[in-house]
Design a protein around this motif. Structure first.
Motif, PDB file in Angstrom:
ATOM      1  N   THR A  91       0.829  -1.208   0.000  1.00 16.97           N
ATOM      2  CA  THR A  91       0.000   0.000   0.000  1.00 16.97           C
ATOM      3  C   THR A  91       0.859   1.252   0.000  1.00 16.97           C
ATOM      4  OG1 THR A  91      -1.725  -1.149   1.263  1.00 16.97           O
ATOM      5  CG2 THR A  91      -1.832   1.257   1.213  1.00 16.97           C
ATOM      6  N   THR A  92       0.493   2.195  -0.861  1.00 20.22           N
ATOM      7  CA  THR A  92       1.147   3.506  -0.926  1.00 20.22           C
ATOM      8  C   THR A  92       0.151   4.556  -0.470  1.00 20.22           C
ATOM      9  OG1 THR A  92       2.509   2.781  -2.786  1.00 20.22           O
ATOM     10  CG2 THR A  92       2.272   5.170  -2.467  1.00 20.22           C
ATOM     11  N   LEU A  93       0.591   5.442   0.402  1.00 25.50           N
ATOM     12  CA  LEU A  93      -0.239   6.526   0.913  1.00 25.50           C
ATOM     13  C   LEU A  93      -0.164   7.727  -0.030  1.00 25.50           C
ATOM     14  CD1 LEU A  93      -1.967   7.698   3.212  1.00 25.50           C
ATOM     15  CD2 LEU A  93       0.161   8.211   4.439  1.00 25.50           C
ATOM     16  N   LEU A  94      -1.329   8.178  -0.501  1.00 24.38           N
ATOM     17  CA  LEU A  94      -1.424   9.362  -1.359  1.00 24.38           C
ATOM     18  C   LEU A  94      -2.041  10.490  -0.541  1.00 24.38           C
ATOM     19  CD1 LEU A  94      -2.889   7.647  -4.563  1.00 24.38           C
ATOM     20  CD2 LEU A  94      -0.484   8.014  -3.970  1.00 24.38           C
ATOM     21  N   ARG A  95      -1.461  11.678  -0.610  1.00 20.17           N
ATOM     22  CA  ARG A  95      -1.910  12.786   0.223  1.00 20.17           C
ATOM     23  C   ARG A  95      -2.832  13.769  -0.487  1.00 20.17           C
ATOM     24  NH1 ARG A  95      -1.533  11.522   5.382  1.00 20.17           N
ATOM     25  NH2 ARG A  95       0.526  10.827   5.962  1.00 20.17           N
ATOM     26  N   SER A  96      -2.903  13.701  -1.831  1.00 19.10           N
ATOM     27  CA  SER A  96      -3.673  14.722  -2.547  1.00 19.10           C
ATOM     28  C   SER A  96      -4.197  14.170  -3.870  1.00 19.10           C
ATOM     29  CB  SER A  96      -2.784  15.932  -2.839  1.00 19.10           C
ATOM     30  OG  SER A  96      -1.778  15.585  -3.786  1.00 19.10           O
ATOM     31  N   LEU A  97      -5.127  14.918  -4.460  1.00 22.78           N
ATOM     32  CA  LEU A  97      -5.621  14.554  -5.789  1.00 22.78           C
ATOM     33  C   LEU A  97      -4.519  14.646  -6.830  1.00 22.78           C
ATOM     34  CD1 LEU A  97      -9.171  16.180  -5.726  1.00 22.78           C
ATOM     35  CD2 LEU A  97      -8.592  13.750  -5.542  1.00 22.78           C
ATOM     36  N   ASP A  98      -3.548  15.520  -6.611  1.00 22.13           N
ATOM     37  CA  ASP A  98      -2.397  15.574  -7.519  1.00 22.13           C
ATOM     38  C   ASP A  98      -1.612  14.263  -7.480  1.00 22.13           C
ATOM     39  OD1 ASP A  98      -2.918  18.130  -8.481  1.00 22.13           O
ATOM     40  OD2 ASP A  98      -1.673  19.106  -6.959  1.00 22.13           O
ATOM     41  N   ASP A  99      -1.501  13.668  -6.284  1.00 19.26           N
ATOM     42  CA  ASP A  99      -0.849  12.357  -6.170  1.00 19.26           C
ATOM     43  C   ASP A  99      -1.638  11.300  -6.938  1.00 19.26           C
ATOM     44  OD1 ASP A  99       1.121  13.447  -4.538  1.00 19.26           O
ATOM     45  OD2 ASP A  99       0.223  12.705  -2.678  1.00 19.26           O
ATOM     46  N   VAL A 100      -2.970  11.346  -6.829  1.00 21.16           N
ATOM     47  CA  VAL A 100      -3.816  10.397  -7.561  1.00 21.16           C
ATOM     48  C   VAL A 100      -3.623  10.594  -9.064  1.00 21.16           C
ATOM     49  CG1 VAL A 100      -6.195   9.687  -8.070  1.00 21.16           C
ATOM     50  CG2 VAL A 100      -5.526  10.234  -5.712  1.00 21.16           C
ATOM     51  N   ARG A 101      -3.606  11.849  -9.507  1.00 20.73           N
ATOM     52  CA  ARG A 101      -3.408  12.160 -10.931  1.00 20.73           C
ATOM     53  C   ARG A 101      -2.079  11.582 -11.420  1.00 20.73           C
ATOM     54  NH1 ARG A 101      -4.728  16.951 -10.511  1.00 20.73           N
ATOM     55  NH2 ARG A 101      -6.789  16.807 -11.434  1.00 20.73           N
ATOM     56  N   ARG A 102      -1.024  11.732 -10.633  1.00 19.63           N
ATOM     57  CA  ARG A 102       0.296  11.209 -10.999  1.00 19.63           C
ATOM     58  C   ARG A 102       0.264   9.681 -11.107  1.00 19.63           C
ATOM     59  NH1 ARG A 102       3.504   8.913  -7.848  1.00 19.63           N
ATOM     60  NH2 ARG A 102       2.683   9.881  -5.960  1.00 19.63           N
ATOM     61  N   VAL A 103      -0.344   9.011 -10.117  1.00 16.22           N
ATOM     62  CA  VAL A 103      -0.423   7.549 -10.134  1.00 16.22           C
ATOM     63  C   VAL A 103      -1.223   7.089 -11.349  1.00 16.22           C
ATOM     64  CG1 VAL A 103      -1.476   5.570  -8.953  1.00 16.22           C
ATOM     65  CG2 VAL A 103      -0.068   7.197  -7.677  1.00 16.22           C
ATOM     66  N   ARG A 104      -2.313   7.769 -11.641  1.00 14.81           N
ATOM     67  CA  ARG A 104      -3.140   7.419 -12.810  1.00 14.81           C
ATOM     68  C   ARG A 104      -2.329   7.548 -14.099  1.00 14.81           C
ATOM     69  NH1 ARG A 104      -7.220  11.367 -15.146  1.00 14.81           N
ATOM     70  NH2 ARG A 104      -8.520  10.197 -16.554  1.00 14.81           N
ATOM     71  N   GLU A 105      -1.548   8.608 -14.207  1.00 17.49           N
ATOM     72  CA  GLU A 105      -0.730   8.825 -15.404  1.00 17.49           C
ATOM     73  C   GLU A 105       0.375   7.791 -15.532  1.00 17.49           C
ATOM     74  OE1 GLU A 105       0.530  12.897 -15.003  1.00 17.49           O
ATOM     75  OE2 GLU A 105      -1.456  13.666 -15.552  1.00 17.49           O
ATOM     76  N   GLU A 106       0.884   7.293 -14.405  1.00 21.49           N
ATOM     77  CA  GLU A 106       2.004   6.352 -14.410  1.00 21.49           C
ATOM     78  C   GLU A 106       1.566   4.883 -14.466  1.00 21.49           C
ATOM     79  OE1 GLU A 106       4.170   7.366 -10.884  1.00 21.49           O
ATOM     80  OE2 GLU A 106       4.914   9.245 -11.723  1.00 21.49           O
ATOM     81  N   THR A 107       0.261   4.636 -14.347  1.00 23.43           N
ATOM     82  CA  THR A 107      -0.247   3.268 -14.285  1.00 23.43           C
ATOM     83  C   THR A 107      -0.734   2.818 -15.657  1.00 23.43           C
ATOM     84  OG1 THR A 107      -0.927   3.533 -11.975  1.00 23.43           O
ATOM     85  CG2 THR A 107      -2.002   1.779 -13.225  1.00 23.43           C
ATOM     86  N   ASP A 108      -0.367   1.609 -16.023  1.00 21.17           N
ATOM     87  CA  ASP A 108      -0.952   0.963 -17.197  1.00 21.17           C
ATOM     88  C   ASP A 108      -2.102   0.108 -16.686  1.00 21.17           C
ATOM     89  OD1 ASP A 108       0.858   1.987 -19.049  1.00 21.17           O
ATOM     90  OD2 ASP A 108       2.302   0.397 -18.633  1.00 21.17           O
ATOM     91  N   GLY A 109      -3.261   0.244 -17.286  1.00 21.76           N
ATOM     92  CA  GLY A 109      -4.392  -0.572 -16.877  1.00 21.76           C
ATOM     93  C   GLY A 109      -5.357   0.178 -15.983  1.00 21.76           C
ATOM     94  N   THR A 110      -6.140  -0.598 -15.227  1.00 16.53           N
ATOM     95  CA  THR A 110      -7.236  -0.046 -14.438  1.00 16.53           C
ATOM     96  C   THR A 110      -6.904  -0.016 -12.956  1.00 16.53           C
ATOM     97  OG1 THR A 110      -8.857  -0.818 -16.044  1.00 16.53           O
ATOM     98  CG2 THR A 110      -9.677  -0.360 -13.835  1.00 16.53           C
ATOM     99  N   ILE A 111      -7.178   1.120 -12.350  1.00 12.30           N
ATOM    100  CA  ILE A 111      -7.117   1.266 -10.897  1.00 12.30           C
ATOM    101  C   ILE A 111      -8.562   1.173 -10.422  1.00 12.30           C
ATOM    102  CG2 ILE A 111      -6.502   2.750  -8.961  1.00 12.30           C
ATOM    103  CD1 ILE A 111      -4.547   4.181 -10.978  1.00 12.30           C
ATOM    104  N   GLY A 112      -8.886   0.124  -9.705  1.00 11.03           N
ATOM    105  CA  GLY A 112     -10.251  -0.091  -9.240  1.00 11.03           C
ATOM    106  C   GLY A 112     -10.509   0.562  -7.902  1.00 11.03           C
TER     107      GLY A 112
END
Length: 178
Positions: A91-112
């Motif tokens: 598990t990785t702790l994300l502190r902001s929507l910007d962190d979520v945006r970064r993870v989404r951009e760096e991820t291939d596939g679906t984040i459920g």
């Protein structure tokens, strides 16, 4: 770039806070298959703090339910400004929507996602949620938090719909691009 897809149990009035109180009479094999289809395409999983704290206590020690075979090894993210640390393995702790945006951009596939009403609303409002997978039970609950509470107008397009044998609806929506 990845995509974020949320799966929610809800009611005709949009209640979604306590599905343990009203959901199970409508959970049949067809609904289980819909949940399995959502889970099987997830390369990672995003949660809000409340769901994370519940699941981090339950799933690592669970030896019975097959969902453990998915949720324990999958890459997990928790969005929280108050959680001090994420101790559940993977598990990785994300502190902001910007962190979520970064993870989404760096991820291939679906984040459920599942549940996490505050997180779903935040992602919808920020344009970060790519799909909303609703399992709508034929009951009105009232008095619970709704997944739409405090959400500004968000136009959605229906991608698919299916009436399930126990009377629930499986509805899949995508936000309409601005």
């Amino acid at each position: 770039m990845g995509r974020i897809a949320a799966n929610l149990f809800t009611t005709l009035d949009g209640s979604a806070e306590r599905p343990d109180r009203w959901h199970f009479p409508y959970f049949d094999d067809a609904m289980g298959q819909a949940v399995d289809r959502h889970t099987s395409r997830c390369d990672a999983y995003l949660m809000g703090r409340v769901l994370y704290e519940q699941w981090a206590q339950y799933w690592p020690a669970n030896e019975e339910d097959d969902f453990r075979l998915f949720i324990n090894p999958v890459r997990k993210y928790v969005l929280s400004t108050t959680l001090r640390e994420a101790t559940w393995e993977g598990t990785t702790l994300l502190r902001s929507l910007d962190d979520v945006r970064r993870v989404r951009e760096e991820t291939d596939g679906t984040i459920g996602m599942s549940g996490s009403l505050t997180t779903v609303r935040s992602l919808l409002g920020a344009g970060l949620l790519d799909e909303l997978d609703l399992l709508v039970d034929p009951v009105v609950v009232s008095g619970e938090r709704r997944w739409t509470d405090e959400l500004d107008r968000v136009p959605l397009e229906l991608v698919s719909s299916e009436a399930l044998p126990a009377g629930a609806l499986h509805l899949v929506y995508r936000p309409v691009p601005a």
